[in-house]
Design a protein around this motif. Sequence first.
Motif, short mmCIF file in Angstrom:
data_model
loop_
_atom_site.label_atom_id
_atom_site.label_comp_id
_atom_site.label_asym_id
_atom_site.label_seq_id
_atom_site.Cartn_x
_atom_site.Cartn_y
_atom_site.Cartn_z
N VAL A 50 -29.76 -4.37 50.21
CA VAL A 50 -28.85 -3.43 50.84
C VAL A 50 -28.73 -3.75 52.33
N ASN A 51 -27.52 -3.81 52.83
CA ASN A 51 -27.31 -3.96 54.27
C ASN A 51 -27.40 -2.58 54.92
N PRO A 52 -28.19 -2.44 55.97
CA PRO A 52 -28.27 -1.15 56.66
C PRO A 52 -26.89 -0.75 57.18
N SER A 53 -26.58 0.55 57.12
CA SER A 53 -25.27 1.01 57.59
C SER A 53 -25.30 2.50 57.89
N PHE A 54 -24.34 2.91 58.70
CA PHE A 54 -24.02 4.31 58.94
C PHE A 54 -22.55 4.34 59.32
N ILE A 55 -21.97 5.52 59.40
CA ILE A 55 -20.58 5.66 59.80
C ILE A 55 -20.51 6.68 60.93
N LEU A 56 -19.78 6.33 61.95
CA LEU A 56 -19.51 7.24 63.06
C LEU A 56 -18.05 7.62 62.98
N LEU A 57 -17.78 8.92 63.01
CA LEU A 57 -16.38 9.34 63.01
C LEU A 57 -16.12 10.27 64.17
N ALA A 58 -14.88 10.33 64.57
CA ALA A 58 -14.46 11.22 65.64
C ALA A 58 -13.44 12.20 65.06
N ILE A 59 -13.69 13.47 65.30
CA ILE A 59 -12.76 14.51 64.89
C ILE A 59 -11.95 14.86 66.14
N GLN B 280 -22.12 15.13 68.44
CA GLN B 280 -22.22 16.57 68.32
C GLN B 280 -22.82 17.02 66.99
N HIS B 281 -22.72 16.16 65.96
CA HIS B 281 -23.25 16.52 64.65
C HIS B 281 -23.84 15.30 63.97
N GLY C 94 -9.16 17.23 66.69
CA GLY C 94 -8.28 18.30 66.23
C GLY C 94 -7.93 18.13 64.77
N ASN C 95 -6.67 17.73 64.49
CA ASN C 95 -6.25 17.56 63.10
C ASN C 95 -6.24 16.09 62.68
N LYS C 96 -7.00 15.24 63.40
CA LYS C 96 -7.12 13.83 63.05
C LYS C 96 -8.59 13.44 62.93
N ILE C 97 -8.85 12.53 61.99
CA ILE C 97 -10.17 11.92 61.87
C ILE C 97 -9.99 10.45 62.16
N VAL C 98 -10.86 9.92 63.02
CA VAL C 98 -10.87 8.49 63.30
C VAL C 98 -12.17 7.93 62.74
N TRP C 99 -12.06 6.97 61.81
CA TRP C 99 -13.24 6.39 61.17
C TRP C 99 -13.75 5.25 62.00
N PHE D 77 -13.38 10.89 72.96
CA PHE D 77 -13.26 10.50 71.56
C PHE D 77 -13.14 11.70 70.64
N GLY D 78 -13.29 12.89 71.16
CA GLY D 78 -13.30 14.08 70.33
C GLY D 78 -14.72 14.43 69.95
N GLU D 79 -14.87 15.13 68.86
CA GLU D 79 -16.17 15.53 68.36
C GLU D 79 -16.76 14.37 67.56
N LEU D 80 -17.85 13.77 68.04
CA LEU D 80 -18.46 12.62 67.36
C LEU D 80 -19.46 13.09 66.31
N VAL D 81 -19.33 12.52 65.12
CA VAL D 81 -20.16 12.91 63.98
C VAL D 81 -20.79 11.65 63.39
#
Length: 188
Positions: free
Chosen positions: A172-181, A37-38, A183-188, A4-8
């Motif tokens: 408030v609904n609990p939430s977080f966001i996981l993204l994958a970096i 990773q972060h 290289g030069n793309k971000i996947v939300w 998935f790349g670098e998971l943040v």
Amino acid sequence: MANFGELVLLLGDHHIPTRATSIPDQFQRMLIPNKMQHVLCTGNIGSVDEYNRLVQLVGSSLSVHCVSGDYDFSSSVSPNNSANNSSSGGIMPAFPETRVLQLGSFRVGIIGGHQIAPLGDLSSLGMVRRRLNVDVLVVGGKRKEGVIEHEGGYYVFPGSITGAYSSNTPNVNPSFILLAIQGNKIVW
């Protein structure tokens, strides 16, 4: 296993123990140590125990990138402040108001969000994004998750991982966001 790349992990506004007792069980089951990773945190963690939990997720405090929320206490606060202390001892580290880091090809900024008036205003956030010279600005305080593209940049609102209320948003609904970096793309 897919790469998935670098998971943040993007999160914030824990407010444990003052406004919430814990991260919801269904989220805790998904937050497996050493899969990401972060961690980028928009502040209002609430206690050093919660900060240590973030460190355990990624294995190193060097991979936990936090900014100060409007209810965070720095290490300059008296050690008798129970909101700042852990049950096992320790003091919450002092966090900066903003933070900038390089993830893949992207400069990513983090801000607690309480400094912006009105809260979540894209024009004001655009000025911050340009001042920090970042491609992506992660913003806390809004209590509603989402990603917005505006004026050539991305604004990411991870919401509250516990669903902690605010004076502006009582439910408030609990939430977080996981993204994958990737290289030069971000996947939300």
